[in-house]
Write an enzyme that holds these catalytic residues in place. Structure first.
Site, mmCIF file in Angstrom:
data_model
loop_
_atom_site.group_PDB
_atom_site.id
_atom_site.type_symbol
_atom_site.label_atom_id
_atom_site.label_comp_id
_atom_site.label_asym_id
_atom_site.label_seq_id
_atom_site.Cartn_x
_atom_site.Cartn_y
_atom_site.Cartn_z
ATOM 1 N N ASP A 62 59.181 -6.391 2.682
ATOM 2 C CA ASP A 62 57.808 -6.872 2.817
ATOM 3 C C ASP A 62 57.773 -7.723 4.086
ATOM 4 O O ASP A 62 58.379 -8.800 4.130
ATOM 5 C CB ASP A 62 57.442 -7.705 1.586
ATOM 6 C CG ASP A 62 55.996 -8.169 1.615
ATOM 7 O OD1 ASP A 62 55.403 -8.209 2.712
ATOM 8 O OD2 ASP A 62 55.463 -8.494 0.544
ATOM 9 N N SER A 141 44.399 -3.293 17.337
ATOM 10 C CA SER A 141 43.227 -2.470 17.008
ATOM 11 C C SER A 141 42.108 -2.834 17.983
ATOM 12 O O SER A 141 42.033 -3.992 18.421
ATOM 13 C CB SER A 141 42.764 -2.764 15.582
ATOM 14 O OG SER A 141 41.462 -2.233 15.372
ATOM 15 N N TYR A 154 40.835 -9.200 9.504
ATOM 16 C CA TYR A 154 41.564 -8.132 10.208
ATOM 17 C C TYR A 154 41.432 -8.288 11.730
ATOM 18 O O TYR A 154 42.421 -8.200 12.463
ATOM 19 C CB TYR A 154 40.995 -6.791 9.744
ATOM 20 C CG TYR A 154 41.685 -5.564 10.284
ATOM 21 C CD1 TYR A 154 42.907 -5.151 9.773
ATOM 22 C CD2 TYR A 154 41.098 -4.806 11.299
ATOM 23 C CE1 TYR A 154 43.527 -4.001 10.258
ATOM 24 C CE2 TYR A 154 41.702 -3.662 11.784
ATOM 25 C CZ TYR A 154 42.920 -3.259 11.259
ATOM 26 O OH TYR A 154 43.529 -2.120 11.746
ATOM 27 N N ILE A 187 41.236 6.098 13.511
ATOM 28 C CA ILE A 187 42.269 7.134 13.348
ATOM 29 C C ILE A 187 42.245 7.604 11.888
ATOM 30 O O ILE A 187 42.193 6.779 10.966
ATOM 31 C CB ILE A 187 43.671 6.577 13.692
ATOM 32 C CG1 ILE A 187 43.680 5.854 15.055
ATOM 33 C CG2 ILE A 187 44.724 7.678 13.635
ATOM 34 C CD1 ILE A 187 43.434 6.699 16.270
HETATM 35 P P1 NDP Z 1 48.220 3.202 6.316
HETATM 36 O O1 NDP Z 1 47.469 2.418 5.311
HETATM 37 O O2 NDP Z 1 48.175 4.681 6.277
HETATM 38 O O3 NDP Z 1 49.761 2.726 6.312
HETATM 39 C C1 NDP Z 1 50.086 1.374 6.367
HETATM 40 C C2 NDP Z 1 51.580 1.223 6.460
HETATM 41 O O4 NDP Z 1 51.898 -0.174 6.512
HETATM 42 C C3 NDP Z 1 52.298 1.793 5.238
HETATM 43 O O5 NDP Z 1 53.431 2.493 5.658
HETATM 44 C C4 NDP Z 1 52.680 0.554 4.436
HETATM 45 O O6 NDP Z 1 53.879 0.678 3.707
HETATM 46 C C5 NDP Z 1 52.907 -0.462 5.546
HETATM 47 N N1 NDP Z 1 52.761 -1.821 5.026
HETATM 48 C C6 NDP Z 1 51.646 -2.401 4.523
HETATM 49 N N2 NDP Z 1 51.916 -3.648 4.094
HETATM 50 C C7 NDP Z 1 53.233 -3.859 4.338
HETATM 51 C C8 NDP Z 1 54.114 -4.954 4.110
HETATM 52 N N3 NDP Z 1 53.702 -6.095 3.541
HETATM 53 N N4 NDP Z 1 55.411 -4.828 4.475
HETATM 54 C C9 NDP Z 1 55.862 -3.668 5.026
HETATM 55 N N5 NDP Z 1 55.075 -2.602 5.275
HETATM 56 C C10 NDP Z 1 53.789 -2.696 4.931
HETATM 57 O O7 NDP Z 1 47.704 2.640 7.724
HETATM 58 P P2 NDP Z 1 47.576 3.332 9.167
HETATM 59 O O8 NDP Z 1 48.683 4.286 9.387
HETATM 60 O O9 NDP Z 1 46.177 3.766 9.333
HETATM 61 O O10 NDP Z 1 47.745 2.035 10.073
HETATM 62 C C11 NDP Z 1 48.942 1.702 10.752
HETATM 63 C C12 NDP Z 1 48.646 0.543 11.703
HETATM 64 O O11 NDP Z 1 47.621 0.928 12.624
HETATM 65 C C13 NDP Z 1 48.113 -0.709 10.990
HETATM 66 O O12 NDP Z 1 48.636 -1.860 11.618
HETATM 67 C C14 NDP Z 1 46.619 -0.620 11.218
HETATM 68 O O13 NDP Z 1 46.006 -1.882 11.165
HETATM 69 C C15 NDP Z 1 46.581 -0.029 12.613
HETATM 70 N N6 NDP Z 1 45.323 0.614 12.934
HETATM 71 C C16 NDP Z 1 44.840 1.684 12.207
HETATM 72 C C17 NDP Z 1 43.642 2.265 12.543
HETATM 73 C C18 NDP Z 1 43.083 3.423 11.797
HETATM 74 O O14 NDP Z 1 41.946 3.811 12.103
HETATM 75 N N7 NDP Z 1 43.778 4.024 10.858
HETATM 76 C C19 NDP Z 1 42.841 1.738 13.659
HETATM 77 C C20 NDP Z 1 43.422 0.638 14.349
HETATM 78 C C21 NDP Z 1 44.631 0.111 13.998
HETATM 79 P P3 NDP Z 1 53.886 1.359 2.213
HETATM 80 O O15 NDP Z 1 53.850 2.831 2.470
HETATM 81 O O16 NDP Z 1 55.150 0.876 1.607
HETATM 82 O O17 NDP Z 1 52.656 0.856 1.513
#
Ligand code: NDP
Length: 246
Positions: A62, A141, A154, A187
């Site tokens: 985490d 972002s 956020y 995305i």
């Molecule tokens: P998802 O929700 O698909 O995936 C999030 C990932 O973060 C998961 O792998 C999750 O792990 C991990 N995660 C969340 N909390 C924790 C924690 N406490 N410790 C370790 N790992 C953690 O998100 P996206 O792929 O869409 O986003 C990835 C990044 O891109 C983020 O930082 C997001 O803010 C950023 N972003 C996304 C955009 C979008 O439109 N999708 C736009 C702009 C930025 P687990 O699988 O174990 O839950």
């Protein structure tokens, strides 16, 4: 090429993180993926990437827990003997208008997105200094640059990541450590799946290229920033948003 480079990717088992892991693996990198836990989905991704690229490991951590972060960094450095690239991609949303936003919604988002990025970077920086090279890529972002109603927590976390990125670039440039950020727009992942259709339509109207982004769009830029092709770039924020924020 990223041949024999070791890359740590937080949130590397799904969404944008998985796409980054895949892109790096295709370019020859060894992969240390971090997820909150070794869930079925995470293990499935591990198997998939291992079959394709061989040297891939999965770690549960985490990122908002400093002790867990320090321990996982230690384990990764022991397993791979070195780390070259750190991608701080783990992130969450807990949307609400400010007046309704709970303390937990504020804290969780700042803790995972911003503090998680700081903890992970701090955990690897000494090894980067020692080996006289390192590359940190933070996923911010466009919301951190433009603001967004309902996402005060956020947006603040993602704006914080930009300030952090520029500071690390300034502190460690002379040690041959680069630090850049990517600011994705909209995305298509599980994070954005939950938005209602009306809002999605509104967002689409603001995107100049008139299409939603794919995780691979972000991954290709991450691979560029990870490689020597971007060797003279540090302290930069690269938007990958189809012209959503111009
Ligand atoms: P998802 O929700 O698909 O995936 C999030 C990932 O973060 C998961 O792998 C999750 O792990 C991990 N995660 C969340 N909390 C924790 C924690 N406490 N410790 C370790 N790992 C953690 O998100 P996206 O792929 O869409 O986003 C990835 C990044 O891109 C983020 O930082 C997001 O803010 C950023 N972003 C996304 C955009 C979008 O439109 N999708 C736009 C702009 C930025 P687990 O699988 O174990 O839950």
């Amino acid at each position: 090429m990223l041949k024999d480079q070791v890359a740590v990717i937080t949130g590397g088992t799904r969404g944008i993180g998985k796409a980054i892991a895949t892109e790096f693996g295709e370019k020859g990198a060894k992969l240390a993926l971090i997820a909150t836990k070794k869930s079925e989905k995470a293990i499935e991704t591990l198997g998939e990437l291992r079959n394709r690229f061989g040297d891939v490991r999965l770690y549960a951590c985490d990122v908002k827990e400093r002790e867990q972060v320090d321990q996982v960094a230690k384990n990764i450095l022991e397993d791979f003997k070195k780390v070259d690239i750190l991608v701080n991609n783990a992130g969450i949303t807990r949307d609400n208008l400010l007046a309704r936003m709970s303390l937990a919604e504020m804290d969780d988002v700042i803790d995972v997105n911003l503090k998680g990025t700081m903890y992970m970077s701090a955990a690897f920086i000494k090894s980067f200094v020692k080996q006289r090279s390192g590359n940190i890529i933070n996923i911010s972002s466009v919301v951190g640059m433009m603001g967004n109603p309902g996402q005060a927590n956020y947006a603040a976390s993602k704006a914080g990541i930009i300030g952090f990125t520029k500071t690390i670039a300034k502190e460690y440039g002379k040690r041959n450590i680069r630090c850049n950020a990517i600011a994705p727009g909209y995305i298509e992942t599980e994070m954005t799946k939950v938005l209602d259709e009306g809002l999605k339509k509104e967002i689409m109207e603001t995107i100049l290229l008139k299409s939603l982004g794919k995780p691979e769009d972000v991954a290709k830029v991450a691979a560029f920033l990870a490689s020597e092709d971007s060797g003279y770039i540090t302290g930069e924020v690269v938007k990958v948003d189809g012209g959503m924020y111009v």
